[in-house]
Write a protein that holds these residues in place. Structure first.
Motif, PDB file in Angstrom:
ATOM      1  N   SER A 136      44.622  57.636  10.856  1.00 47.39           N
ATOM      2  CA  SER A 136      46.077  57.447  10.810  1.00 47.39           C
ATOM      3  C   SER A 136      46.739  57.847  12.125  1.00 47.39           C
ATOM      4  O   SER A 136      47.667  57.170  12.594  1.00 47.39           O
ATOM      5  CB  SER A 136      46.680  58.258   9.655  1.00 47.39           C
ATOM      6  N   THR A 137      46.268  58.914  12.727  1.00 49.28           N
ATOM      7  CA  THR A 137      46.840  59.353  13.999  1.00 49.28           C
ATOM      8  C   THR A 137      46.565  58.328  15.094  1.00 49.28           C
ATOM      9  O   THR A 137      47.422  58.070  15.951  1.00 49.28           O
ATOM     10  CB  THR A 137      46.262  60.727  14.399  1.00 49.28           C
ATOM     11  N   LEU A 171      46.255  55.110  14.621  1.00 46.58           N
ATOM     12  CA  LEU A 171      47.144  53.974  14.374  1.00 46.58           C
ATOM     13  C   LEU A 171      48.549  54.259  14.907  1.00 46.58           C
ATOM     14  O   LEU A 171      49.207  53.368  15.464  1.00 46.58           O
ATOM     15  CB  LEU A 171      47.199  53.662  12.875  1.00 46.58           C
ATOM     16  N   LEU A 172      49.008  55.483  14.742  1.00 46.52           N
ATOM     17  CA  LEU A 172      50.318  55.868  15.289  1.00 46.52           C
ATOM     18  C   LEU A 172      50.308  55.770  16.817  1.00 46.52           C
ATOM     19  O   LEU A 172      51.306  55.350  17.429  1.00 46.52           O
ATOM     20  CB  LEU A 172      50.680  57.288  14.852  1.00 46.52           C
ATOM     21  N   THR A 222      38.464  55.234  16.104  1.00 40.79           N
ATOM     22  CA  THR A 222      39.462  54.254  15.683  1.00 40.79           C
ATOM     23  C   THR A 222      40.150  53.617  16.879  1.00 40.79           C
ATOM     24  O   THR A 222      40.398  52.399  16.901  1.00 40.79           O
ATOM     25  CB  THR A 222      40.507  54.906  14.766  1.00 40.79           C
ATOM     26  N   GLY A 233      50.007  53.772   9.481  1.00 37.86           N
ATOM     27  CA  GLY A 233      49.561  55.088   9.921  1.00 37.86           C
ATOM     28  C   GLY A 233      50.311  56.209   9.235  1.00 37.86           C
ATOM     29  O   GLY A 233      49.729  57.236   8.862  1.00 37.86           O
ATOM     30  N   ASN A 289      48.603  58.777   6.779  1.00 38.97           N
ATOM     31  CA  ASN A 289      48.667  60.183   7.166  1.00 38.97           C
ATOM     32  C   ASN A 289      49.063  61.054   5.982  1.00 38.97           C
ATOM     33  O   ASN A 289      48.502  62.133   5.758  1.00 38.97           O
ATOM     34  CB  ASN A 289      49.668  60.343   8.317  1.00 38.97           C
TER      35      ASN A 289
END
Length: 217
Positions: free
Chosen positions: A19-20, A22-23, A88, A108, A112
């Protein structure tokens, strides 16, 4: 029971790293520690995942004078998140399309929250950065909210000055992550065990506040 909790722990940590990343790929603004990680990465040339690991290890050293004790989740946090973050970023390419970047940001953000709920509910100890927060709370007598705010302001400003990305995503994260973690924590924690897990994992003194219990790797 233990096996399920271990799977939940490592799945949560891995998804947090995803998720991080993706951010980061969204380039619309990061959460506080992500801003710092990116800023240090820009300065040193190291990957963001490696920087996350190094900063996590450094924060753990600060636990010593604060008399905090790491758990399995604490140590695992340092390495698993950084490694999955870099993996990722390698697999997900950069994109210039604004619609795609918003998709990455929102995906994301929700992921998260889900990852945090999984990790917290596993109950293997706080992340390094949250241990710093609760340690300062215990040593100074100041509120969890004040300690967290103070730490994150310093982290965001430092990261921004080093070249980290602050933007609408940073604000959206600040507004949405508390409710998201609360929702997923209830989803992944059986029955009334939720409040007990929050208290054990993050904020023993002020556990009823879900927003204060977010474990950010």
């Amino acid at each position: 029971m233990l096996a399920r909790r271990l799977v939940q722990l490592y799945l949560g940590l891995a998804l947090f790293g995803v998720s991080t990343a993706l951010l980061l790929r969204a380039e619309l603004g990061l959460e506080p520690w992500g801003v710092l990680n990116q800023g240090v990465s820009e300065l040193t040339g190291l990957t963001v995942g490696v920087v996350s690991i190094l900063i996590g290890a450094l924060v753990l050293l600060l636990w010593i004078p604060l008399r905090q004790r790491p758990g399995l989740g604490t140590v695992s946090n340092v390495f698993v998140v950084g490694l999955t973050m870099d993996a990722t970023l390698y697999l997900v390419p950069e994109t210039g399309a604004l619609s795609a970047r918003w998709f990455l940001l929102l995906t994301g953000l929700v992921l998260n929250g889900a990852a945090s709920g999984l990790y917290i509910a596993a109950g293997f100890g706080p992340g390094p950065r949250d241990g710093l927060m609760t340690g300062l709370h215990a040593r100074t007598g100041r509120s969890i909210r004040l300690m967290r705010t103070a730490i994150e302001v310093v982290v965001v400003v430092t990261g921004f000055l080093l070249g980290g990305t602050v933007g609408v995503g940073t604000l959206l994260y600040a507004l949405a992550i508390g409710p998201l973690v609360q929702f997923f924590l209830r989803l992944f924690t059986p029955g009334a065990r939720s409040s007990r897990v929050v208290g054990r994992a993050a904020a023993p003194v002020e556990a009823p506040e879900p927003r204060d219990a977010i474990l950010r790797p």
